[in-house]
Design a protein around this motif. Sequence first.
Motif, short mmCIF file in Angstrom:
data_model
loop_
_atom_site.label_atom_id
_atom_site.label_comp_id
_atom_site.label_asym_id
_atom_site.label_seq_id
_atom_site.Cartn_x
_atom_site.Cartn_y
_atom_site.Cartn_z
N ALA A 78 -3.32 0.26 -4.42
CA ALA A 78 -4.76 0.17 -4.17
C ALA A 78 -5.27 -1.26 -4.06
O ALA A 78 -6.45 -1.47 -3.77
CB ALA A 78 -5.53 0.92 -5.26
N PHE A 79 -4.40 -2.26 -4.28
CA PHE A 79 -4.81 -3.68 -4.15
C PHE A 79 -5.82 -4.08 -5.22
O PHE A 79 -6.57 -5.04 -5.04
CB PHE A 79 -5.41 -3.95 -2.76
CG PHE A 79 -4.40 -4.27 -1.68
CD1 PHE A 79 -3.12 -3.76 -1.70
CD2 PHE A 79 -4.75 -5.10 -0.61
CE1 PHE A 79 -2.20 -4.05 -0.70
CE2 PHE A 79 -3.84 -5.40 0.41
CZ PHE A 79 -2.56 -4.87 0.37
N ARG A 80 -5.91 -3.32 -6.32
CA ARG A 80 -6.92 -3.65 -7.34
C ARG A 80 -6.70 -5.03 -7.93
O ARG A 80 -7.64 -5.73 -8.25
CB ARG A 80 -6.88 -2.61 -8.47
CG ARG A 80 -7.37 -1.26 -8.07
CD ARG A 80 -8.86 -1.14 -8.32
NE ARG A 80 -9.37 0.07 -7.72
CZ ARG A 80 -10.11 0.98 -8.37
NH1 ARG A 80 -10.40 0.80 -9.64
NH2 ARG A 80 -10.54 2.04 -7.75
N ALA A 81 -5.41 -5.43 -8.07
CA ALA A 81 -5.12 -6.71 -8.71
C ALA A 81 -5.54 -7.88 -7.83
O ALA A 81 -5.96 -8.92 -8.34
CB ALA A 81 -3.63 -6.82 -9.04
N VAL A 82 -5.44 -7.72 -6.53
CA VAL A 82 -5.71 -8.84 -5.62
C VAL A 82 -7.02 -8.68 -4.86
O VAL A 82 -7.50 -9.61 -4.22
CB VAL A 82 -4.56 -9.02 -4.59
CG1 VAL A 82 -3.29 -9.49 -5.27
CG2 VAL A 82 -4.30 -7.72 -3.82
#
Length: 431
Positions: A25-29
């Motif tokens: 989900a790309f939550r970290a970036v």
Amino acid sequence: MATNASLFERAQRVIPGGVNSPVRAFRAVGGTPRFIARAQGPHLWDAEGRRYIDYIGSWGPMILGHGHPAVLEAVQRAARDGCSFGAPTEREIELAEAIIAQVPSVEQVRLVSSGTEAGMSALRLARGATGRSKFIKFEGCYHGHADALLVKAGSGLATFGHPTSAGVPAEVVRDTLVLEYNNLEQLEAAFAAQGDELACVMIEPIAGNMNFVRASLPFMQRLRELCTQHGALLVFDEVMTGFRVALGSAQSLYAQAIPGFAPDLSVFGKVIGGGMPLAAFGGPRELMKHLAPLGPVYQAGTLSGNPVATACGLATLHEISKPGFFEALASRTQALVAGLMGAASDAGVPFVGDSQGGMFGFFFTAELPQNYGVVMATDKERFNRFFHAMLDRGIYFAPALYEAGFVSAAHGAEEIETTVSAAREAFATLR
Ligand SMILES: *Cc1c(COP(=O)(O)O)cnc(C)c1O
């Protein structure tokens, strides 16, 4: 034409967070995940037709690159013969034999469908065989999402900043001891206090779920000694490192350095399925005989040893067993890491990387971290900006600073050069 953004919006209506595994989900970036339409060799194409050099490789399995002709042929032929039977097949024997042939510590394997299932089953076997409940795992190591193993687990969970998952009763993790990776004092103390109650110690020998961190030789040697002295089993989770860092997996590297070294149980996944849902756990016959139907430790699976998945895995193992395969893969991976370090150094950006076989990691800090705390203290803001600068330039690295990277046999000198040139530009934006 559907865009990544429109697909993500649509996905979020029917799938929690729009993804079927959280890190996607790309939550970290931040930003919008790329929806992948197809792949070939070292490349991915997203729904908008943009091409990327793929350094995720489905998080490890795609060691030959995408669409390898021998693998495609094997999968198509197997599918024509039937997708699943729920009965034994010759191909399962062949895959078991192919795994055992490269890993001397393993005399028998049980095939399953995911790394989670394999890790969970290996833990149950260790507990069943020893008659003990407690076990040790290390902070930052991920062994799949079985309840007892979701204790300060690495990737995915780290994004949300929760030490454990909701929905896991406290009783279920009461027997899970979590220690710092590479911390000999903690290890000695834990064994001194309750070594005789430990069923096993589970470890990623090169931890790929906190980027790329090697268990040091003295740590591994002492861990082996303590397990043997106290009758605890040493379980190597090689779901990521197996058939990826070396043909004989990470255990072959420790065996080269520590005479007589071997784990008691091993867990495999990712590469052995070549991109299909397949994993395995194995060890000496003496331990594996505790499994049903021979023994009292229950374990089963409708799709276990699936005929299409085993065909894919077998074709993959056949290719990577060819002479010189790992030497070539390792030197390409080393060239990538050296190129990235050179570009960072020229730009004056603190940066360090490491690799083994076709697996690598890099950190925005000066020295290689030895444990999870140090990994998570590296420069996240810089990593995220670098990630997006590279993605904008068609280079697809893992979207979180605690994930490892993967090079495939399809990555040639040209892809490495393109990546290093992109990195030069990206590092320049970070100053
Ligand atoms: C990926 C991974 C798992 C889990 O495997 P899944 O197939 O995702 O369930 C377990 N252990 C390690 C070390 C892994 O990298």
